[in-house]
Design a protein around this motif. Sequence first.
Motif, PDB file in Angstrom:
ATOM      1  N   GLU A 112      14.876  -0.437 -10.400  1.00  0.00           N
ATOM      2  CA  GLU A 112      13.707   0.406 -10.628  1.00  0.00           C
ATOM      3  C   GLU A 112      12.832   0.443  -9.381  1.00  0.00           C
ATOM      4  O   GLU A 112      12.661  -0.572  -8.700  1.00  0.00           O
ATOM      5  CB  GLU A 112      12.902  -0.166 -11.797  1.00  0.00           C
ATOM      6  CG  GLU A 112      11.783   0.735 -12.264  1.00  0.00           C
ATOM      7  CD  GLU A 112      10.978   0.078 -13.383  1.00  0.00           C
ATOM      8  OE1 GLU A 112      10.436   0.815 -14.207  1.00  0.00           O
ATOM      9  OE2 GLU A 112      10.888  -1.154 -13.420  1.00  0.00           O
ATOM     10  N   ILE A 113      12.315   1.605  -9.088  1.00  0.00           N
ATOM     11  CA  ILE A 113      11.352   1.736  -7.999  1.00  0.00           C
ATOM     12  C   ILE A 113       9.975   1.914  -8.640  1.00  0.00           C
ATOM     13  O   ILE A 113       9.737   2.904  -9.334  1.00  0.00           O
ATOM     14  CB  ILE A 113      11.679   2.933  -7.084  1.00  0.00           C
ATOM     15  CG1 ILE A 113      13.107   2.819  -6.545  1.00  0.00           C
ATOM     16  CG2 ILE A 113      10.678   3.001  -5.938  1.00  0.00           C
ATOM     17  CD1 ILE A 113      13.564   4.035  -5.774  1.00  0.00           C
ATOM     18  N   VAL A 114       9.125   0.921  -8.424  1.00  0.00           N
ATOM     19  CA  VAL A 114       7.801   0.945  -9.046  1.00  0.00           C
ATOM     20  C   VAL A 114       6.758   1.192  -7.966  1.00  0.00           C
ATOM     21  O   VAL A 114       6.834   0.606  -6.881  1.00  0.00           O
ATOM     22  CB  VAL A 114       7.520  -0.386  -9.775  1.00  0.00           C
ATOM     23  CG1 VAL A 114       6.120  -0.399 -10.356  1.00  0.00           C
ATOM     24  CG2 VAL A 114       8.559  -0.615 -10.861  1.00  0.00           C
ATOM     25  N   GLY A 115       5.820   2.051  -8.250  1.00  0.00           N
ATOM     26  CA  GLY A 115       4.771   2.333  -7.282  1.00  0.00           C
ATOM     27  C   GLY A 115       3.510   1.558  -7.594  1.00  0.00           C
ATOM     28  O   GLY A 115       3.247   1.216  -8.746  1.00  0.00           O
ATOM     29  N   LEU A 116       2.760   1.269  -6.549  1.00  0.00           N
ATOM     30  CA  LEU A 116       1.448   0.646  -6.744  1.00  0.00           C
ATOM     31  C   LEU A 116       0.442   1.507  -5.997  1.00  0.00           C
ATOM     32  O   LEU A 116       0.451   1.565  -4.764  1.00  0.00           O
ATOM     33  CB  LEU A 116       1.453  -0.792  -6.215  1.00  0.00           C
ATOM     34  CG  LEU A 116       0.188  -1.604  -6.467  1.00  0.00           C
ATOM     35  CD1 LEU A 116      -0.084  -1.737  -7.959  1.00  0.00           C
ATOM     36  CD2 LEU A 116       0.306  -2.993  -5.852  1.00  0.00           C
ATOM     37  N   ALA A 117      -0.392   2.219  -6.761  1.00  0.00           N
ATOM     38  CA  ALA A 117      -1.361   3.127  -6.152  1.00  0.00           C
ATOM     39  C   ALA A 117      -2.728   2.462  -6.137  1.00  0.00           C
ATOM     40  O   ALA A 117      -3.017   1.617  -6.985  1.00  0.00           O
ATOM     41  CB  ALA A 117      -1.427   4.431  -6.944  1.00  0.00           C
ATOM     42  N   GLY A 118      -3.532   2.829  -5.185  1.00  0.00           N
ATOM     43  CA  GLY A 118      -4.877   2.284  -5.140  1.00  0.00           C
ATOM     44  C   GLY A 118      -5.557   2.762  -3.888  1.00  0.00           C
ATOM     45  O   GLY A 118      -4.903   3.056  -2.887  1.00  0.00           O
ATOM     46  N   LEU A 119      -6.874   2.830  -3.937  1.00  0.00           N
ATOM     47  CA  LEU A 119      -7.616   3.237  -2.750  1.00  0.00           C
ATOM     48  C   LEU A 119      -7.679   2.074  -1.791  1.00  0.00           C
ATOM     49  O   LEU A 119      -7.333   0.939  -2.129  1.00  0.00           O
ATOM     50  CB  LEU A 119      -9.027   3.667  -3.146  1.00  0.00           C
ATOM     51  CG  LEU A 119      -9.067   4.892  -4.052  1.00  0.00           C
ATOM     52  CD1 LEU A 119     -10.479   5.106  -4.575  1.00  0.00           C
ATOM     53  CD2 LEU A 119      -8.591   6.115  -3.300  1.00  0.00           C
ATOM     54  N   MET A 120      -8.139   2.370  -0.591  1.00  0.00           N
ATOM     55  CA  MET A 120      -8.319   1.296   0.374  1.00  0.00           C
ATOM     56  C   MET A 120      -9.284   0.272  -0.212  1.00  0.00           C
ATOM     57  O   MET A 120     -10.296   0.625  -0.800  1.00  0.00           O
ATOM     58  CB  MET A 120      -8.899   1.877   1.655  1.00  0.00           C
ATOM     59  CG  MET A 120      -8.158   1.471   2.888  1.00  0.00           C
ATOM     60  SD  MET A 120      -8.749   2.429   4.280  1.00  0.00           S
ATOM     61  CE  MET A 120      -7.395   3.560   4.507  1.00  0.00           C
ATOM     62  N   GLY A 121      -8.938  -0.992  -0.096  1.00  0.00           N
ATOM     63  CA  GLY A 121      -9.823  -2.020  -0.625  1.00  0.00           C
ATOM     64  C   GLY A 121      -9.605  -2.328  -2.091  1.00  0.00           C
ATOM     65  O   GLY A 121     -10.310  -3.129  -2.671  1.00  0.00           O
ATOM     66  N   ALA A 122      -8.602  -1.671  -2.718  1.00  0.00           N
ATOM     67  CA  ALA A 122      -8.364  -1.928  -4.132  1.00  0.00           C
ATOM     68  C   ALA A 122      -7.654  -3.251  -4.358  1.00  0.00           C
ATOM     69  O   ALA A 122      -7.630  -3.763  -5.469  1.00  0.00           O
ATOM     70  CB  ALA A 122      -7.546  -0.782  -4.740  1.00  0.00           C
ATOM     71  N   GLY A 123      -7.045  -3.812  -3.305  1.00  0.00           N
ATOM     72  CA  GLY A 123      -6.387  -5.104  -3.432  1.00  0.00           C
ATOM     73  C   GLY A 123      -4.872  -5.032  -3.516  1.00  0.00           C
ATOM     74  O   GLY A 123      -4.231  -5.967  -3.952  1.00  0.00           O
ATOM     75  N   ARG A 124      -4.304  -3.904  -3.066  1.00  0.00           N
ATOM     76  CA  ARG A 124      -2.851  -3.734  -3.160  1.00  0.00           C
ATOM     77  C   ARG A 124      -2.119  -4.728  -2.279  1.00  0.00           C
ATOM     78  O   ARG A 124      -1.280  -5.506  -2.735  1.00  0.00           O
ATOM     79  CB  ARG A 124      -2.464  -2.313  -2.728  1.00  0.00           C
ATOM     80  CG  ARG A 124      -3.057  -1.228  -3.575  1.00  0.00           C
ATOM     81  CD  ARG A 124      -2.907   0.111  -2.909  1.00  0.00           C
ATOM     82  NE  ARG A 124      -3.495   0.087  -1.575  1.00  0.00           N
ATOM     83  CZ  ARG A 124      -3.467   1.094  -0.731  1.00  0.00           C
ATOM     84  NH1 ARG A 124      -2.861   2.212  -1.059  1.00  0.00           N
ATOM     85  NH2 ARG A 124      -4.027   0.993   0.450  1.00  0.00           N
ATOM     86  N   THR A 125      -2.444  -4.699  -0.960  1.00  0.00           N
ATOM     87  CA  THR A 125      -1.788  -5.601  -0.022  1.00  0.00           C
ATOM     88  C   THR A 125      -2.094  -7.049  -0.373  1.00  0.00           C
ATOM     89  O   THR A 125      -1.235  -7.923  -0.294  1.00  0.00           O
ATOM     90  CB  THR A 125      -2.272  -5.281   1.400  1.00  0.00           C
ATOM     91  OG1 THR A 125      -1.861  -3.958   1.711  1.00  0.00           O
ATOM     92  CG2 THR A 125      -1.701  -6.244   2.405  1.00  0.00           C
ATOM     93  N   GLU A 126      -3.334  -7.289  -0.824  1.00  0.00           N
ATOM     94  CA  GLU A 126      -3.739  -8.647  -1.173  1.00  0.00           C
ATOM     95  C   GLU A 126      -2.902  -9.169  -2.340  1.00  0.00           C
ATOM     96  O   GLU A 126      -2.467 -10.323  -2.341  1.00  0.00           O
ATOM     97  CB  GLU A 126      -5.230  -8.672  -1.515  1.00  0.00           C
ATOM     98  CG  GLU A 126      -6.153  -8.437  -0.319  1.00  0.00           C
ATOM     99  CD  GLU A 126      -6.305  -6.976   0.079  1.00  0.00           C
ATOM    100  OE1 GLU A 126      -5.666  -6.110  -0.553  1.00  0.00           O
ATOM    101  OE2 GLU A 126      -7.060  -6.690   1.022  1.00  0.00           O
ATOM    102  N   LEU A 127      -2.666  -8.302  -3.316  1.00  0.00           N
ATOM    103  CA  LEU A 127      -1.819  -8.684  -4.446  1.00  0.00           C
ATOM    104  C   LEU A 127      -0.418  -9.029  -3.952  1.00  0.00           C
ATOM    105  O   LEU A 127       0.145 -10.078  -4.278  1.00  0.00           O
ATOM    106  CB  LEU A 127      -1.767  -7.537  -5.470  1.00  0.00           C
ATOM    107  CG  LEU A 127      -0.709  -7.640  -6.569  1.00  0.00           C
ATOM    108  CD1 LEU A 127      -0.947  -8.861  -7.435  1.00  0.00           C
ATOM    109  CD2 LEU A 127      -0.693  -6.385  -7.433  1.00  0.00           C
ATOM    110  N   ALA A 128       0.150  -8.137  -3.143  1.00  0.00           N
ATOM    111  CA  ALA A 128       1.524  -8.338  -2.677  1.00  0.00           C
ATOM    112  C   ALA A 128       1.645  -9.618  -1.861  1.00  0.00           C
ATOM    113  O   ALA A 128       2.548 -10.430  -2.072  1.00  0.00           O
ATOM    114  CB  ALA A 128       1.970  -7.134  -1.846  1.00  0.00           C
ATOM    115  N   MET A 129       0.705  -9.819  -0.932  1.00  0.00           N
ATOM    116  CA  MET A 129       0.826 -10.972  -0.053  1.00  0.00           C
ATOM    117  C   MET A 129       0.554 -12.276  -0.798  1.00  0.00           C
ATOM    118  O   MET A 129       1.125 -13.313  -0.460  1.00  0.00           O
ATOM    119  CB  MET A 129      -0.111 -10.833   1.149  1.00  0.00           C
ATOM    120  CG  MET A 129       0.348  -9.735   2.095  1.00  0.00           C
ATOM    121  SD  MET A 129      -0.641  -9.597   3.600  1.00  0.00           S
ATOM    122  CE  MET A 129      -0.112 -11.042   4.510  1.00  0.00           C
TER     123      MET A 129
END
Lengths: 509, 419
Positions: A291-308
Amino acid sequence: MTDDILRMRGITKTFPGVKALQDVNLSVRRGEIHAICGENGAGKSTLMKVLSGVYPHGSYEGEISFDGEPCRFADIRDSEHRGIVIIHQELALCPQLSIAENIFLGNEQATRGLIDWNRTNAEATELLSRVGLHENPVTTISDIGVGKQQLVEIAKALAKKVRLLILDEPTAALNDEDSEHLLDLLRGLRDEGITCVIISHKLNEVMAIADSITILRDGRSIESLDMATDEVSEDRIISGMVGRALENRFPPHEPQIGEEALRIENWTVYSPTQRGREVVSDVNLTLRKGEIVGLAGLMGAGRTELAMSVFGRTYGTNISGRLFKEGRPIEARTVREAISNGIAYATEDRKRYGLNLIEDIKRNVSAAALSKLARRGWVNDNEEYRVADEYRASMNIKAPSVSSVTGKLSGGNQQKVVLAKWIFTDADVLILDEPTRGIDVGAKYEIYTIINRLADSGKAILVISSELPELLGLCDRIYALSAGRITGEVQRSDATQERIMQYMTKGLD
Amino acid sequence: MSSTSPSDAALAPGAKDTPAPGTPGRSSGLSINVRQSGIYIAFALIVVLFTILTDGALLQPQNISNIIVQNSYILILSIGMILIIIAGHIDLSVGSVVAVTGAIAAVLMVNYGVPWPLALLITLIAGALIGAWQGYWIAYFGIPAFIVTLAGMLLFRALTLTVLGNQGIGPFPDAVRTLSNGFTDGYFGNIGLGPLGGADLFSILLGIVAVAGMAIAQWRTRAARLGYRQAVDSLPVFLLKIVLAAAVILFVIVQLARFKNLPWVLVLLAALVLGYSLVTNRAVFGRRIYAIGGNLQAALLSGIKVKSVIFWIFVNMGVLSAIAGIIFAGRLNQAGPTAGNSFELDAIAAAFIGGAAVQGGVGKVVGAVTGGLIMGVINNGMSLIGSPSERVMLVKGAVLLAAVAFDVWTKRRAASASR
């Protein structure tokens, strides 16, 4: 005839391989607050850099006139001299210096080469009262909060006799109270005759403060709206921002979705720099094989922070929550643990975090799984060459050989090297952070093809992207993240840009 | 700044199986890397220059022996230093560590009568512990190496003075002096070389074995690469390189054999250069050092144990400093309070002249040793022609500046070419 203080006509700015701006027009009336809206990557910041002279005259096409006179800025000092001041999202303050020193940085109040501290502090006090900040000017910047630092930036702009103030996402890092205060201040400045251009993702804020709006999309100016005469609503702005028709930019893909690969439960992460600030709050997220799952969010939403934070706790402190791999609880407290559990994270900033740019392709490909190529600590460099060459062929990495230095490759080919590096770790779960950032359409298509092939081979993929069309075209399911929380989950069949954008901005009001 | 090249845009979507432009075959030969090979050319030019200036005295058997013996400890230090510089760090303490380890060896052997093999072993362990001490503060505590080793420079000099009681201690046992100053035995007697006179047969045989071993190893590497269909030098270029290297090695060996056989330090040095070249080129550990120096963040995100690697390269530096300390003390037959003064600067200069990059991530063991030899030849050659020491210093400073300027210049040129 309106009284425009600023006119930008036909601005086109090209980076090698990418047209960042194409024939953009912008008119700002004297004494108004003008908002610029657009998705990430639409060209807002580039346009402001053209205006402020970060990209000097001659590096772009088009004309700028300020106050009726044509402008040919060679650098920022030129534009500041004319009264155009830009305040960037990342504040440009020296944390160890005092408020007064920062206000007059590069603009020191000196007599015969010696700084007049009495004048500096007296004028700083006056400027601080204009922006409504009641602090002693000798206070060190690092001792005051972000909201107050933002006000110091504005005081600094006032000290430069600003006439056109540009604010890039001024409230992104502020809480409601500070944001409100800042917006009030901008209204006050407008009444004093200072024109403001504000870039903001927060549409409610734009609606509340702007006198007119210009919408950018894909490096073009789409439309300009006058809040007084046009009928403007948030929906109208959103459809202007995302309203592009989806072309055939994505390879067709039939997903073969299998069992659960990775489950993230109650994941909470705190900021390592700002004590007590939750960056990721109670996130629950599931990835399935194929499955290819997307994670959308504005800058500062915490996307990279969640991943890392998931990838070996490379971001954040006080991380709590649980990880399950194929149903079994796992620990991934270090990068090595994450890799050995089959998790890979390809960074959004491949130059700073992804590649060793002075090394060649093969050594970058092997970097995260070198032990696979080694026996008793000795590397078989012929095997290394063979493996890298296989990836070069299968991913169509365009380079004379795998002994080519990665720093000289194009962005698309660098990204393929990063992907090859992580595929070579035998990961079953790949987190791809902005996998197509800064690369052109042709190379993007190739990256999408590679991602599809990875999914077809049973890997679970999480794609983080600022480009909604990319998520819609690529992903089977999309999560929206806003202010560190999952605010929505959409299946491919139900996904529209408007819907995701609404989730992405939820909780920001 | 985007580096996306326009050529990508021309790519037809989905054309994933088109053959890549590069095909294995001949590499671009000699012009391949000016930055890496420039150092060897410079070395050759300097040798030729001083050979002419000294009417050939530079390459006389005894002088070659002198150059090697006099510079051996700097060369050994430069091997450890290049690893540290590749990782993006620096070590200012090696001169003081040379002094303190020499002092420890002297006190053990002279004052306490410890048998020399045991004393040397303890000295090496002491070197390792000193390296571990500094490595701990740098890697695990997070203090910049510049500060830790600047402190170490003072600490270990103070320790030297304490251990020695502010006086020289000697003399050393014969075995240790032989290691530093002595020569291999002439096991098979001499052989006549016609007009060149007599030479030690054992040394020459050793030289021939070394050259043959090098040639076979290179040939097998080339064959293996061809087996993997990689680019290799064309046969004539390959043979030319082998013949050139063999000629240089045999020339040096024959000259040494005509004098007093092979210096033991040369044997030691050859083993170290070979071993560390292998480690940096082939070992996982060596690769980690380049990865860390090339991009620390990427290395961390690739799961490389950065702290552990940094710790161990400083331990390694401590051990190599101890070896250099023993050899230096043995050569003077005395451990003195001022031993090793400014050795750190010579070792650092050798590494940078030898092509290390200031930002880390780049460098070779052979390059650092060549850099050390360049300074050694300049020292030796200028003293042969009777230059005053201030002029020698002037030239060495200029060479260091020129070498790094060349490095920065080529890098800038490469950067602007790729833009």
